[in-house]
Write an enzyme that holds these catalytic residues in place. Structure first.
Site, mmCIF file in Angstrom:
data_model
loop_
_atom_site.group_PDB
_atom_site.id
_atom_site.type_symbol
_atom_site.label_atom_id
_atom_site.label_comp_id
_atom_site.label_asym_id
_atom_site.label_seq_id
_atom_site.Cartn_x
_atom_site.Cartn_y
_atom_site.Cartn_z
ATOM 1 N N ARG A 1 2.180 1.733 -3.491
ATOM 2 C CA ARG A 1 1.123 2.199 -4.403
ATOM 3 C C ARG A 1 0.803 3.673 -4.171
ATOM 4 O O ARG A 1 0.661 4.452 -5.103
ATOM 5 C CB ARG A 1 -0.152 1.356 -4.223
ATOM 6 C CG ARG A 1 -1.332 1.844 -5.083
ATOM 7 C CD ARG A 1 -2.551 0.957 -4.957
ATOM 8 N NE ARG A 1 -3.033 0.779 -3.604
ATOM 9 C CZ ARG A 1 -3.835 1.640 -2.958
ATOM 10 N NH1 ARG A 1 -4.232 2.755 -3.545
ATOM 11 N NH2 ARG A 1 -4.245 1.385 -1.727
ATOM 12 N N HIS B 1 2.665 6.039 -2.468
ATOM 13 C CA HIS B 1 3.721 7.048 -2.301
ATOM 14 C C HIS B 1 4.927 6.945 -3.223
ATOM 15 O O HIS B 1 5.697 7.901 -3.302
ATOM 16 C CB HIS B 1 4.198 7.041 -0.847
ATOM 17 C CG HIS B 1 3.100 7.303 0.126
ATOM 18 N ND1 HIS B 1 2.464 8.531 0.222
ATOM 19 C CD2 HIS B 1 2.478 6.489 1.013
ATOM 20 C CE1 HIS B 1 1.516 8.456 1.141
ATOM 21 N NE2 HIS B 1 1.500 7.227 1.634
ATOM 22 N N HIS C 1 4.085 3.599 6.137
ATOM 23 C CA HIS C 1 3.268 4.804 6.303
ATOM 24 C C HIS C 1 4.130 6.031 6.042
ATOM 25 O O HIS C 1 5.263 6.105 6.512
ATOM 26 C CB HIS C 1 2.686 4.850 7.728
ATOM 27 C CG HIS C 1 2.043 6.149 8.080
ATOM 28 N ND1 HIS C 1 0.817 6.529 7.581
ATOM 29 C CD2 HIS C 1 2.451 7.168 8.875
ATOM 30 C CE1 HIS C 1 0.516 7.731 8.062
ATOM 31 N NE2 HIS C 1 1.492 8.133 8.846
ATOM 32 N N ARG D 1 -2.400 18.240 -2.790
ATOM 33 C CA ARG D 1 -3.376 18.716 -1.803
ATOM 34 C C ARG D 1 -4.692 19.003 -2.512
ATOM 35 O O ARG D 1 -4.723 19.693 -3.528
ATOM 36 C CB ARG D 1 -2.878 19.973 -1.102
ATOM 37 C CG ARG D 1 -1.640 19.705 -0.287
ATOM 38 C CD ARG D 1 -1.254 20.846 0.647
ATOM 39 N NE ARG D 1 -0.082 20.447 1.406
ATOM 40 C CZ ARG D 1 -0.105 19.754 2.534
ATOM 41 N NH1 ARG D 1 -1.259 19.392 3.051
ATOM 42 N NH2 ARG D 1 1.010 19.428 3.154
ATOM 43 N N LYS E 1 -8.962 11.628 -1.325
ATOM 44 C CA LYS E 1 -7.944 11.695 -0.276
ATOM 45 C C LYS E 1 -7.441 13.135 -0.239
ATOM 46 O O LYS E 1 -7.089 13.712 -1.261
ATOM 47 C CB LYS E 1 -6.802 10.715 -0.570
ATOM 48 C CG LYS E 1 -5.784 10.647 0.551
ATOM 49 C CD LYS E 1 -4.734 9.579 0.318
ATOM 50 C CE LYS E 1 -3.751 9.556 1.487
ATOM 51 N NZ LYS E 1 -2.667 8.590 1.280
ATOM 52 N N ARG E 2 -7.431 13.738 0.945
ATOM 53 C CA ARG E 2 -7.109 15.169 1.076
ATOM 54 C C ARG E 2 -5.666 15.510 0.733
ATOM 55 O O ARG E 2 -5.398 16.499 0.064
ATOM 56 C CB ARG E 2 -7.423 15.666 2.491
ATOM 57 C CG ARG E 2 -8.898 15.763 2.796
ATOM 58 C CD ARG E 2 -9.250 16.444 4.120
ATOM 59 N NE ARG E 2 -8.270 16.400 5.175
ATOM 60 C CZ ARG E 2 -7.409 17.385 5.464
ATOM 61 N NH1 ARG E 2 -7.388 18.492 4.764
ATOM 62 N NH2 ARG E 2 -6.561 17.259 6.463
ATOM 63 N N VAL E 3 -4.722 14.723 1.243
ATOM 64 C CA VAL E 3 -3.299 15.024 1.071
ATOM 65 C C VAL E 3 -2.549 13.736 0.771
ATOM 66 O O VAL E 3 -2.839 12.695 1.372
ATOM 67 C CB VAL E 3 -2.716 15.658 2.366
ATOM 68 C CG1 VAL E 3 -1.235 15.922 2.216
ATOM 69 C CG2 VAL E 3 -3.444 16.932 2.730
ATOM 70 N N ASN E 4 -1.599 13.806 -0.136
ATOM 71 C CA ASN E 4 -0.742 12.656 -0.417
ATOM 72 C C ASN E 4 0.586 13.153 -0.965
ATOM 73 O O ASN E 4 0.648 14.189 -1.621
ATOM 74 C CB ASN E 4 -1.392 11.714 -1.428
ATOM 75 C CG ASN E 4 -0.666 10.393 -1.503
ATOM 76 O OD1 ASN E 4 -0.675 9.622 -0.545
ATOM 77 N ND2 ASN E 4 -0.004 10.133 -2.612
ATOM 78 N N LYS F 1 0.839 -1.200 0.000
ATOM 79 C CA LYS F 1 0.000 0.000 0.000
ATOM 80 C C LYS F 1 0.875 1.251 0.000
ATOM 81 O O LYS F 1 0.596 2.217 -0.711
ATOM 82 C CB LYS F 1 -0.938 -0.006 1.212
ATOM 83 C CG LYS F 1 -1.886 1.172 1.238
ATOM 84 C CD LYS F 1 -2.844 1.089 2.412
ATOM 85 C CE LYS F 1 -3.795 2.271 2.402
ATOM 86 N NZ LYS F 1 -4.717 2.223 3.556
#
Length: 149
Positions: A35, A37, A144, A110, A66-69, A32
Protein backbone atom coordinates in the site's frame (compact mmCIF):
# COMPACT_ATOMS: atom_id res chain seq x y z
CA UNK A 1 -34.72 -32.08 18.16
CA UNK A 2 -33.82 -29.77 15.23
CA UNK A 3 -34.40 -26.67 17.36
CA UNK A 4 -32.14 -28.00 20.13
CA UNK A 5 -29.30 -28.57 17.65
CA UNK A 6 -29.74 -25.05 16.29
CA UNK A 7 -29.59 -23.59 19.79
CA UNK A 8 -26.36 -25.50 20.45
CA UNK A 9 -24.75 -24.64 17.11
CA UNK A 10 -25.63 -20.93 17.17
CA UNK A 11 -23.36 -20.01 20.14
CA UNK A 12 -20.59 -22.13 18.59
CA UNK A 13 -20.94 -20.26 15.29
CA UNK A 14 -20.84 -16.91 17.13
CA UNK A 15 -17.63 -17.96 18.92
CA UNK A 16 -15.95 -19.04 15.69
CA UNK A 17 -16.91 -15.80 13.91
CA UNK A 18 -15.70 -13.70 16.86
CA UNK A 19 -12.35 -15.50 16.72
CA UNK A 20 -11.92 -15.24 12.92
CA UNK A 21 -13.31 -11.74 12.29
CA UNK A 22 -10.53 -9.57 13.80
CA UNK A 23 -7.93 -11.10 11.47
CA UNK A 24 -10.04 -10.51 8.35
CA UNK A 25 -9.56 -6.74 8.23
CA UNK A 26 -6.04 -6.64 9.63
CA UNK A 27 -3.31 -5.31 7.34
CA UNK A 28 -0.21 -7.51 7.35
CA UNK A 29 3.28 -5.93 7.14
CA UNK A 30 3.55 -7.15 3.52
CA UNK A 31 0.17 -5.59 2.66
CA UNK A 32 1.24 -2.32 4.31
CA UNK A 33 4.46 -2.34 2.25
CA UNK A 34 2.45 -2.78 -0.94
CA UNK A 35 0.00 0.00 0.00
CA UNK A 36 2.72 2.46 0.97
CA UNK A 37 5.39 1.71 -1.63
CA UNK A 38 4.13 -0.12 -4.71
CA UNK A 39 2.77 1.68 -7.77
CA UNK A 40 3.51 -0.66 -10.66
CA UNK A 41 1.16 1.22 -12.99
CA UNK A 42 2.81 4.56 -12.21
CA UNK A 43 0.41 6.13 -14.70
CA UNK A 44 0.72 9.73 -13.49
CA UNK A 45 4.08 9.47 -11.72
CA UNK A 46 5.51 12.22 -13.96
CA UNK A 47 2.96 14.74 -12.67
CA UNK A 48 4.26 17.33 -10.17
CA UNK A 49 1.19 16.60 -8.01
CA UNK A 50 1.77 12.81 -8.05
CA UNK A 51 2.98 12.68 -4.42
CA UNK A 52 0.15 14.85 -3.10
CA UNK A 53 -2.39 12.59 -4.80
CA UNK A 54 -0.76 9.26 -3.93
CA UNK A 55 0.08 10.05 -0.31
CA UNK A 56 -3.56 10.95 0.27
CA UNK A 57 -4.95 8.02 -1.76
CA UNK A 58 -2.72 5.54 0.08
CA UNK A 59 -3.77 6.92 3.50
CA UNK A 60 -0.43 8.39 4.58
CA UNK A 61 -1.87 11.79 5.44
CA UNK A 62 -4.45 10.68 8.03
CA UNK A 63 -3.87 12.35 11.40
CA UNK A 64 -0.46 13.68 10.32
CA UNK A 65 1.69 14.12 7.22
CA UNK A 66 4.20 11.31 6.63
CA UNK A 67 7.49 13.15 6.07
CA UNK A 68 9.12 10.90 3.46
CA UNK A 69 7.90 8.04 1.29
CA UNK A 70 9.10 6.23 -1.82
CA UNK A 71 6.94 4.61 -4.49
CA UNK A 72 8.43 1.88 -6.67
CA UNK A 73 7.23 1.69 -10.28
CA UNK A 74 8.18 -1.92 -11.05
CA UNK A 75 6.20 -5.18 -11.02
CA UNK A 76 5.58 -6.54 -7.51
CA UNK A 77 7.39 -9.78 -8.42
CA UNK A 78 10.55 -7.79 -9.27
CA UNK A 79 10.46 -6.00 -5.91
CA UNK A 80 9.79 -9.27 -4.05
CA UNK A 81 12.81 -10.77 -5.85
CA UNK A 82 15.04 -8.21 -4.10
CA UNK A 83 14.60 -10.37 -0.97
CA UNK A 84 16.92 -12.95 -2.58
CA UNK A 85 19.55 -10.45 -3.73
CA UNK A 86 22.46 -8.76 -1.88
CA UNK A 87 22.06 -8.94 1.90
CA UNK A 88 22.95 -5.64 3.64
CA UNK A 89 22.55 -4.26 7.16
CA UNK A 90 19.40 -2.19 7.71
CA UNK A 91 19.55 1.38 9.07
CA UNK A 92 18.30 0.03 12.42
CA UNK A 93 21.16 -2.52 12.58
CA UNK A 94 19.06 -5.57 11.72
CA UNK A 95 20.41 -8.05 9.17
CA UNK A 96 17.25 -8.68 7.12
CA UNK A 97 17.72 -5.98 4.45
CA UNK A 98 18.45 -6.60 0.78
CA UNK A 99 19.71 -4.29 -1.98
CA UNK A 100 18.42 -4.55 -5.54
CA UNK A 101 20.99 -5.63 -8.15
CA UNK A 102 19.84 -2.97 -10.58
CA UNK A 103 18.43 0.53 -10.37
CA UNK A 104 14.64 0.66 -10.31
CA UNK A 105 12.21 3.41 -11.28
CA UNK A 106 11.05 5.19 -8.12
CA UNK A 107 9.36 8.39 -7.01
CA UNK A 108 10.52 10.05 -3.80
CA UNK A 109 7.95 12.12 -1.92
CA UNK A 110 9.25 14.63 0.63
CA UNK A 111 7.08 16.89 2.75
CA UNK A 112 7.77 20.53 1.89
CA UNK A 113 9.18 22.57 4.80
CA UNK A 114 6.25 24.97 5.11
CA UNK A 115 3.62 22.22 4.84
CA UNK A 116 1.44 21.47 7.85
CA UNK A 117 -1.33 18.93 8.51
CA UNK A 118 -4.02 18.69 7.18
CA UNK A 119 -2.63 20.44 4.06
CA UNK A 120 0.19 17.99 3.34
CA UNK A 121 2.21 19.26 0.37
CA UNK A 122 4.96 17.09 -1.14
CA UNK A 123 7.94 17.59 -3.43
CA UNK A 124 7.88 14.92 -6.15
CA UNK A 125 11.20 13.54 -7.42
CA UNK A 126 11.45 10.82 -10.10
CA UNK A 127 14.64 8.74 -10.04
CA UNK A 128 16.39 5.53 -11.05
CA UNK A 129 18.00 4.08 -7.91
CA UNK A 130 18.79 0.82 -6.17
CA UNK A 131 16.36 0.07 -3.35
CA UNK A 132 16.99 -1.51 0.04
CA UNK A 133 14.09 -3.37 1.63
CA UNK A 134 13.66 -5.36 4.84
CA UNK A 135 12.16 -8.82 4.25
CA UNK A 136 10.32 -11.22 6.55
CA UNK A 137 7.89 -14.11 6.56
CA UNK A 138 7.19 -17.22 4.60
CA UNK A 139 7.23 -16.52 1.74
CA UNK A 140 10.07 -14.07 2.34
CA UNK A 141 8.66 -10.72 1.15
CA UNK A 142 9.36 -6.98 1.61
CA UNK A 143 7.84 -5.50 4.75
CA UNK A 144 9.78 -2.22 5.05
CA UNK A 145 11.37 0.26 2.63
CA UNK A 146 14.75 1.06 4.18
CA UNK A 147 16.46 3.29 1.60
CA UNK A 148 17.22 4.13 -2.01
CA UNK A 149 20.85 4.49 -3.11
Amino acid sequence: MGLEKSLILLPLLVLVLAWVQPSLGKETPAMKFERQHMDSAGSSSSSPTYCNQMMKRREMTKGSCKRVNTFVHEPLADVQAVCSQKNVTCKNGKKNCYKSRSALTITDCRLKGNSKYPDCDYQTSHQQKHIIVACEGSPYVPVHFDASV
